[in-house]
Enzyme design. Structure first.
Site, PDB file in Angstrom:
ATOM      1  CD1 TRP A  94      -2.930   1.532   0.933  1.00 53.54           C
ATOM      2  CD2 TRP A  94      -1.293   2.394   2.197  1.00 53.54           C
ATOM      3  NE1 TRP A  94      -3.320   2.779   1.319  1.00 53.54           N
ATOM      4  CE2 TRP A  94      -2.343   3.341   2.097  1.00 53.54           C
ATOM      5  CE3 TRP A  94      -0.168   2.736   2.938  1.00 53.54           C
ATOM      6  CZ2 TRP A  94      -2.288   4.583   2.719  1.00 53.54           C
ATOM      7  CZ3 TRP A  94      -0.116   3.965   3.551  1.00 53.54           C
ATOM      8  CH2 TRP A  94      -1.160   4.868   3.441  1.00 53.54           C
ATOM      9  CG  HIS A  95       3.540   2.037   3.150  1.00 49.59           C
ATOM     10  ND1 HIS A  95       3.087   0.885   3.730  1.00 49.59           N
ATOM     11  CD2 HIS A  95       3.395   3.005   4.073  1.00 49.59           C
ATOM     12  CE1 HIS A  95       2.684   1.149   4.965  1.00 49.59           C
ATOM     13  NE2 HIS A  95       2.860   2.431   5.204  1.00 49.59           N
ATOM     14  N   GLY A  96       3.622   1.807  -1.552  1.00 51.87           N
ATOM     15  CA  GLY A  96       4.191   2.177  -2.836  1.00 51.87           C
ATOM     16  C   GLY A  96       4.685   0.985  -3.604  1.00 51.87           C
TER      17      GLY A  96
END
Lengths: 80, 483
Positions: free
Chosen positions: B326-328
């Site tokens: 989700w962070h990247g």
């Protein structure tokens, strides 16, 4: 079976799984009201209820309950 | 317009004044005003992406109405699925597309096939990960029958764009809409609490997070040259930096919300007092983890429930990998998630994962020794995870971690506490931990101030504000703005 009797049995299962004899369930109870009832223990409770009553809930049913009352209603409908 | 900037201060004073005075107790007018302010806030940061925000809001509003009017349950369910596909599609297109192209090109190259694929010049819209998660949960909650579709477009759009949470969360659920329909009456106590929470968040950010940047960054820029002990110090400090930065931001967002009469979802609950990793994730970035718990972990866990502990492990590992990704789009985020997923396995096998541990103070009001051991171990495990998180590549993370892993590291380590660069930070971190421990049952450590004599209270505020103005670094923004 009456919903009240079912609630009592469900309460017994909760006490057993969560290892807490002081749990008192009401139709309006949610995970917020019962200590130790979280996303991880939730599934153990469901499995224990399914085994005890020899029924199977669908995923959709499990994910739609908002409180203990709805769980018991769903259970009653399965047992009817 | 970062919370720790002058433009935000001016913006907020104007919003606050008009909101409570010009539109007092007119709920609809307040909502419309909030929406305009929020869109302005977004446009100020990224005007190009404002149409995307408005467009996505309109589409999901439409999907909700469509679900409401759909006669068959199956049809409504399909529309819900369409919403999820659209939301995930938005994220994939903006956040992960280049990553897929590069990864597949590398894979084909490894297989001896040449590709001439190009990556796209994509700018990640600000706050996209947070906004899409709100949009997705909206259609899912309707599909699960937990909420009704929203008919009031202004209220819906104000919920999606609510400026205190727009850029980096907390991720509020659609039940938040209930607050937008209620008449909001100005309550002095709530507003004062909001001010205190904002001040507390800013203090963590300015006094600790921003101080750490200048010692951590140089170490990361030169990992090969750094000694084991400076790597260790940089890693430990980064855990505190990440915490004080992101929880500081969250406190400021929640405080801003309270000033406008809203209760925003909690994001942190003293995570360093967790005695195992499962407990840690119940206390860290809570609005994200509870989102994934509800929409990813629970459905998987329900589906795998007959496989016993193995099913639960599988569900948690998938869930944690998604938390990471989700962070990247980087393998490091996947590796970070996988690492945490694997840390759950011993807890699930031993049954320790579910036991909510009640912290009790031992002698002198300090944590009990057994709890303290768990806290330190958890903190160290989290620190290793954050090295993976912070690294540019898995290889770099490995270089960093292996650079730390020898005996020399501990020899030089204690000297750091005496070094002028670290002395103040160490003291401030200890003060923070003591304040948090003493106030662990309340929302944030400044809550008890309200019971103090007003003269003492204002003296503390004044001292804190002076300190913050003096040390405030206007060049630094928040870490989570990148996600």
């Amino acid at each position: 079976m009456q919903n009240e009797a079912l609630l009592e049995q469900v309460q017994e299962i909760f006490r057993d799984v969560l290892d807490d004899e002081e749990i008192v369930l009401q139709e309006t109870s949610t995970a917020e009201d019962v200590e130790g009832w979280d996303s991880l223990t939730h599934i153990q409770l469901i499995v224990a209820i399914e085994k005890h009553f020899k029924i199977k809930f669908t995923s959709k049913e499990i994910l739609s309950w908002k409180n203990v009352g709805e769980l018991v209603d769903c259970l009653a409908a399965k047992l009817a | 317009m970062s919370f720790n900037s002058l433009p935000f201060l001016l913006f907020f004073v104007a919003v606050f004044t008009l909101y409570w005075f010009a539109f007092r107790e007119k709920t609809k007018a307040q909502n419309a005003f909030l929406l305009i302010a929020s869109w302005f806030f977004y446009g100020y940061a990224s005007l190009k992406m404002l149409p995307l925000l408005i467009g996505a809001t309109a589409v999901f509003y439409g999907l909700g109405i469509w679900m409401k009017h759909c006669r068959s349950e199956k049809g409504a369910s399909w529309i819900g699925t369409l919403g999820v596909v659209l939301g995930v599609g938005l994220l994939l297109a903006f956040k992960y597309l280049n990553f897929f192209i590069e990864s597949f090109a590398a894979l084909f190259q490894a297989m001896g096939l040449q590709t001439n694929w190009h990556t796209f010049n994509i700018i990640l819209p600000l706050g996209l990960s947070f906004i899409t998660f709100k949009l997705i949960s909206y259609v899912l909650e309707i599909r699960r029958g937990k909420i009704e579709a929203e008919t009031d477009f202004v209220a819906f759009a104000a919920y999606i764009a609510f400026f205190p949470c727009l850029l980096s969360g907390p991720i509020d659920r659609p039940q938040f809409l209930g607050q937008l329909h209620k008449t909001r009456v100005f309550d002095y106590d709530t507003a004062a609490e909001g001010m205190r929470q904002f001040l507390w968040g800013l203090a963590k950010k300015v006094l600790i997070a921003d101080r750490c940047v200048y010692v951590i960054d140089p170490v990361w820029e030169n990992i090969g040259e750094a000694s084991g002990s400076s790597l260790l110090m940089a890693a430990l400090l980064y855990t505190f930096q990440m915490y004080t930065d992101f929880s500081g931001y969250s406190d400021m967002a929640i405080g801003t919300g309270k000033l406008l009469g809203f209760r925003i979802a909690k994001n942190f609950n003293y995570p360093f007092f967790a005695t195992n990793v499962a407990e840690y994730w119940r206390r860290w970035h809570m609005s994200l983890t509870s989102w994934l718990t509800d929409y990813v972990f629970m459905p998987l866990n329900v589906r795998f429930r007959d496989w016993g502990k193995f099913g639960m492990i599988l569900a948690i590992v998938i869930n944690m990998v998604l938390v990471g990704l989700w962070h990247g789009a980087n393998w490091t985020f996947g590796a970070f998630g996988l690492y945490h997923g694997l840390l759950f396995i011993p807890l699930i096998l031993s049954g320790a994962f579910a036991k909510k541990h009640k912290l009790k103070a031992g002698r002198l009001g300090l944590p009990k020794l057994s709890d303290l051991g768990g806290m330190v171990l958890t903190f160290l495990l989290v620190t290793v995870g954050l090295v993976i998180f912070r690294a540019d590549s898995v290889g770099q993370a490995w270089q960093f971690l292996s650079g730390m892993a020898h005996l020399e590291t501990l020899k030089g380590f204690y000297l750091f506490f005496l070094h002028p660069d670290f002395r103040t930070k160490t003291v401030l971190i200890i003060v923070l931990m003591v304040l948090e421990w003493r106030n662990r049952t309340v929302e944030f450590p400044l809550v008890p101030l309200k019971a103090y004599h007003w003269a003492v209270r204002y003296a503390i505020y004044l001292a804190l504000v002076c300190l913050l103005v003096m040390l405030w670094d206007k060049n630094l923004t928040f870490l989570y703005i990148d996600f």
